[in-house]
Design a protein around this motif. Structure first.
Motif, PDB file in Angstrom:
ATOM      1  N   PHE A 151       6.297   6.511   4.014  1.00 45.82           N
ATOM      2  CA  PHE A 151       5.076   7.302   3.845  1.00 45.82           C
ATOM      3  C   PHE A 151       4.617   7.732   5.238  1.00 45.82           C
ATOM      4  CE2 PHE A 151       5.397   4.278   0.392  1.00 45.82           C
ATOM      5  CZ  PHE A 151       5.103   5.037  -0.739  1.00 45.82           C
ATOM      6  N   ALA A 152       4.850   8.987   5.577  1.00 49.82           N
ATOM      7  CA  ALA A 152       4.601   9.462   6.937  1.00 49.82           C
ATOM      8  C   ALA A 152       3.566  10.592   6.941  1.00 49.82           C
ATOM      9  CB  ALA A 152       5.904   9.944   7.569  1.00 49.82           C
ATOM     10  N   TYR A 153       3.011  10.829   8.116  1.00 49.39           N
ATOM     11  CA  TYR A 153       2.056  11.917   8.317  1.00 49.39           C
ATOM     12  C   TYR A 153       2.694  12.997   9.180  1.00 49.39           C
ATOM     13  CZ  TYR A 153      -1.726   8.909   6.572  1.00 49.39           C
ATOM     14  OH  TYR A 153      -2.528   8.111   5.805  1.00 49.39           O
ATOM     15  N   GLU A 154       2.235  14.215   8.974  1.00 48.86           N
ATOM     16  CA  GLU A 154       2.700  15.303   9.818  1.00 48.86           C
ATOM     17  C   GLU A 154       2.367  15.016  11.288  1.00 48.86           C
ATOM     18  OE1 GLU A 154       1.853  19.311   8.568  1.00 48.86           O
ATOM     19  OE2 GLU A 154       1.760  18.698   6.461  1.00 48.86           O
ATOM     20  N   LYS A 155       3.106  15.669  12.170  1.00 49.14           N
ATOM     21  CA  LYS A 155       3.045  15.354  13.599  1.00 49.14           C
ATOM     22  C   LYS A 155       1.638  15.474  14.168  1.00 49.14           C
ATOM     23  CE  LYS A 155       5.380  16.505  17.945  1.00 49.14           C
ATOM     24  NZ  LYS A 155       6.427  17.366  18.556  1.00 49.14           N
ATOM     25  N   TRP A 188      -2.439   8.216   2.650  1.00 55.21           N
ATOM     26  CA  TRP A 188      -1.918   6.880   2.352  1.00 55.21           C
ATOM     27  C   TRP A 188      -3.013   5.816   2.389  1.00 55.21           C
ATOM     28  CZ3 TRP A 188       1.511   9.250   0.255  1.00 55.21           C
ATOM     29  CH2 TRP A 188       2.333  10.180   0.880  1.00 55.21           C
ATOM     30  N   THR A 189      -4.254   6.247   2.255  1.00 53.20           N
ATOM     31  CA  THR A 189      -5.364   5.296   2.174  1.00 53.20           C
ATOM     32  C   THR A 189      -6.122   5.437   0.859  1.00 53.20           C
ATOM     33  OG1 THR A 189      -6.909   6.838   3.243  1.00 53.20           O
ATOM     34  CG2 THR A 189      -5.682   5.326   4.668  1.00 53.20           C
ATOM     35  N   GLY A 190      -5.817   6.448   0.059  1.00 56.66           N
ATOM     36  CA  GLY A 190      -6.540   6.690  -1.179  1.00 56.66           C
ATOM     37  C   GLY A 190      -5.913   6.002  -2.375  1.00 56.66           C
ATOM     38  N   THR A 191      -6.221   6.532  -3.550  1.00 54.77           N
ATOM     39  CA  THR A 191      -5.735   5.928  -4.790  1.00 54.77           C
ATOM     40  C   THR A 191      -4.414   6.533  -5.251  1.00 54.77           C
ATOM     41  OG1 THR A 191      -6.999   7.517  -6.118  1.00 54.77           O
ATOM     42  CG2 THR A 191      -8.085   5.445  -5.546  1.00 54.77           C
ATOM     43  N   SER A 192      -4.150   7.773  -4.857  1.00 50.06           N
ATOM     44  CA  SER A 192      -2.913   8.429  -5.264  1.00 50.06           C
ATOM     45  C   SER A 192      -2.674   9.608  -4.335  1.00 50.06           C
ATOM     46  CB  SER A 192      -2.994   8.892  -6.724  1.00 50.06           C
ATOM     47  OG  SER A 192      -4.033   9.855  -6.880  1.00 50.06           O
ATOM     48  N   TRP A 193      -1.562  10.285  -4.562  1.00 48.17           N
ATOM     49  CA  TRP A 193      -1.195  11.409  -3.711  1.00 48.17           C
ATOM     50  C   TRP A 193      -0.487  12.426  -4.577  1.00 48.17           C
ATOM     51  CZ3 TRP A 193       3.699  13.008  -1.440  1.00 48.17           C
ATOM     52  CH2 TRP A 193       3.555  13.884  -0.350  1.00 48.17           C
ATOM     53  N   VAL A 194      -0.608  13.704  -4.245  1.00 48.39           N
ATOM     54  CA  VAL A 194       0.006  14.751  -5.061  1.00 48.39           C
ATOM     55  C   VAL A 194       0.996  15.556  -4.232  1.00 48.39           C
ATOM     56  CG1 VAL A 194      -1.964  14.945  -6.610  1.00 48.39           C
ATOM     57  CG2 VAL A 194      -1.885  16.377  -4.571  1.00 48.39           C
ATOM     58  N   MET A 195       1.994  16.102  -4.912  1.00 50.23           N
ATOM     59  CA  MET A 195       3.001  16.934  -4.268  1.00 50.23           C
ATOM     60  C   MET A 195       3.314  18.111  -5.187  1.00 50.23           C
ATOM     61  SD  MET A 195       5.180  17.866  -2.060  1.00 50.23           S
ATOM     62  CE  MET A 195       4.874  16.542  -0.912  1.00 50.23           C
ATOM     63  N   ASN A 252      13.246   7.634   0.059  1.00 49.54           N
ATOM     64  CA  ASN A 252      12.309   8.738  -0.108  1.00 49.54           C
ATOM     65  C   ASN A 252      11.525   8.926   1.182  1.00 49.54           C
ATOM     66  OD1 ASN A 252      12.575   9.369  -3.010  1.00 49.54           O
ATOM     67  ND2 ASN A 252      11.686   7.339  -3.337  1.00 49.54           N
ATOM     68  N   LEU A 253      11.320  10.174   1.559  1.00 46.24           N
ATOM     69  CA  LEU A 253      10.395  10.510   2.638  1.00 46.24           C
ATOM     70  C   LEU A 253       9.257  11.326   2.041  1.00 46.24           C
ATOM     71  CD1 LEU A 253       9.479  10.805   5.607  1.00 46.24           C
ATOM     72  CD2 LEU A 253      10.909  12.869   5.711  1.00 46.24           C
ATOM     73  N   LEU A 254       8.061  10.805   2.104  1.00 45.42           N
ATOM     74  CA  LEU A 254       6.877  11.541   1.680  1.00 45.42           C
ATOM     75  C   LEU A 254       6.082  11.876   2.935  1.00 45.42           C
ATOM     76  CD1 LEU A 254       5.708   9.620  -1.530  1.00 45.42           C
ATOM     77  CD2 LEU A 254       7.180  11.629  -1.343  1.00 45.42           C
ATOM     78  N   MET A 255       6.030  13.142   3.255  1.00 48.18           N
ATOM     79  CA  MET A 255       5.354  13.623   4.460  1.00 48.18           C
ATOM     80  C   MET A 255       4.088  14.367   4.045  1.00 48.18           C
ATOM     81  SD  MET A 255       5.751  13.840   7.880  1.00 48.18           S
ATOM     82  CE  MET A 255       7.542  13.726   8.178  1.00 48.18           C
TER      83      MET A 255
END
Length: 307
Positions: A61-65, A19-26, A9-12
C-alpha cells in the motif's frame, strides 16, 4: 503462468489519507496499469474467482511520490464492486513495519515499479516479484515469508434514519467495531450519490458474515409495515431465514427507550444484544465483539461427582 507466491499487489494512491481510513476505491480504468500482459491475463476476468485469488496476494500500500508518506504491507480483505470502481478493505501485517518514503524510492527497481511515471499515478498493479524476499533483503522484514492474514469478520449494519443523532450513533458503533477488528459495511461509507441503494442492500445482506439490525422503535415499525429500505431489508432477511432456519447470521441490536423491548415479528424469540443507554451497554458491546469474532465463552471446568 507465474507462481502465485511470486506475485504481489501494488496499490498506489495520491490521497494522503488512503491507508488510514475505512476503505479505498479504485476506478476500473486504473486496474492492472503497469502490469505485465501475461500476469494481467491471469486475472483480467475480474470475476469472483479472480478477485479471491488477488486477495490471497501480499499487497504493498503505497503513496504517490509527491505525498511522501510511508508505505505499508498487508492484504486486501474485501473487494466490493461499484458502478464505476472497486471499493477495497484491507489489513496491515504487524510483522512488517511501515516503509519510509525515501527507503521505498530506493527499492523501486527491485519492486518493478517505474520511478518516473508509476509513482505519480494512482493505480492497481500486479507485480511478478517476491515482495517478502525484497523487503527481507532490505532489512524491512524479519523473514522471507509473509504469512496469510485471517480475514476479519464482515458485518452489514441495517438501520433506519430516525434522526441525525441516531445516524451519528450508528456511525460511532461502526467505528468501534472497526477498532476491534470487525469489517463493517455501512451505507454512510460505502454508497456514493447515484448508486443503486437496493443493490447495495441486497449485496450487503448476501455477502456479509453477520447482519446487525439496529432495532429502534421506528425501525421495528418500518420493518413490520415493510416501509422503505428497512422494509426491503426485512424481506431479504425473511427469505434467507426461511431457507436457513437455524441461521445465526442476523443479530437484533436493541436501542430503545421503553422498558418493553420490541422486535420485528421475524426476529421474535431470537437472542438480541441490548445497546440501549444504561450501565450494561459497554459489557453488552464487548459481548457483541466476541460474538462477531466467533470467540466462545469459556466454560468453567467440570467438577467431580459429589457422591
Amino acid at each position: 503462468m507465474s507462481n502465485q507466491n511470486q506475485l504481489y499487489n501494488l496499490l498506489m494512491s495520491g490521497n494522503e489519507t488512503a491507508w488510514t481510513g475505512t476503505s479505498w476505491v479504485m476506478e476500473y480504468d486504473r486496474v492492472f496499469e503497469y502490469t505485465h500482459p501475461q500476469i494481467k491475463r491471469q486475472f483480467e476476468a475480474l470475476d469472483d474467482t479472480a478477485l479471491a485469488a488477488l486477495m490471497t496476494l501480499p499487497t504493498l500500500f503505497a503513496y504517490e511520490k509527491y505525498v511522501g508518506a510511508s508505505a505499508r504491507v498487508g492484504r486486501i480483505t474485501g473487494i466490493i464492486r461499484r458502478q464505476k470502481e472497486f471499493a477495497f478493505t484491507f489489513n496491515f501485517d504487524n510483522i512488517a513495519a511501515p516503509i519510509p518514503h525515501d527507503r521505498l524510492m530506493q527499492l523501486l527497481p527491485a519492486l518493478d515499479i517505474d520511478p518516473k511515471m508509476e509513482v505519480n499515478r494512482s493505480h492497481w498493479a500486479v507485480k511478478n516479484i517476491d515482495l517478502a524476499s525484497v523487503l527481507h533483503q532490505a532489512g524491512l522484514l524479519p523473514s522471507t515469508m509473509l504469512g496469510p492474514l485471517r480475514r476479519p469478520p464482515q458485518t452489514f449494519i441495517s438501520y433506519s434514519w430516525d434522526s441525525p443523532e441516531h445516524r451519528a450513533w450508528v456511525t460511532q458503533l461502526a467505528m468501534t467495531l472497526r477498532q476491534n477488528g470487525v469489517e463493517v459495511v455501512l451505507d454512510q461509507w460505502h454508497v456514493r450519490p447515484g448508486e443503486d441503494l437496493a443493490h447495495f442492500i441486497a449485496r450487503g445482506v448476501r455477502e456479509s458474515d453477520r447482519v446487525l439490525m439496529i432495532c429502534t422503535e421506528t425501525y421495528v415499525q418500518k420493518a413490520q409495515q415493510r416501509q422503505g429500505g428497512v422494509g426491503y431489508e426485512q424481506m431479504l432477511v425473511t427469505a434467507q431465514m426461511m431457507r436457513e432456519v437455524g441461521t445465526a447470521k442476523f443479530i437484533p441490536i436493541i436501542r430503545q427507550s421503553s422498558h418493553s423491548r420490541q422486535l420485528p415479528d421475524e426476529l421474535a424469540g431470537r437472542m438480541y444484544v441490548d445497546l440501549s443507554d444504561g450501565p450494561e451497554q459497554h459489557s453488552n458491546l464487548q459481548h457483541l465483539v466476541r460474538e462477531l469474532h466467533d470467540i466462545a465463552v469459556s466454560l468453567p471446568p467440570l467438577g467431580q461427582r459429589p457422591f
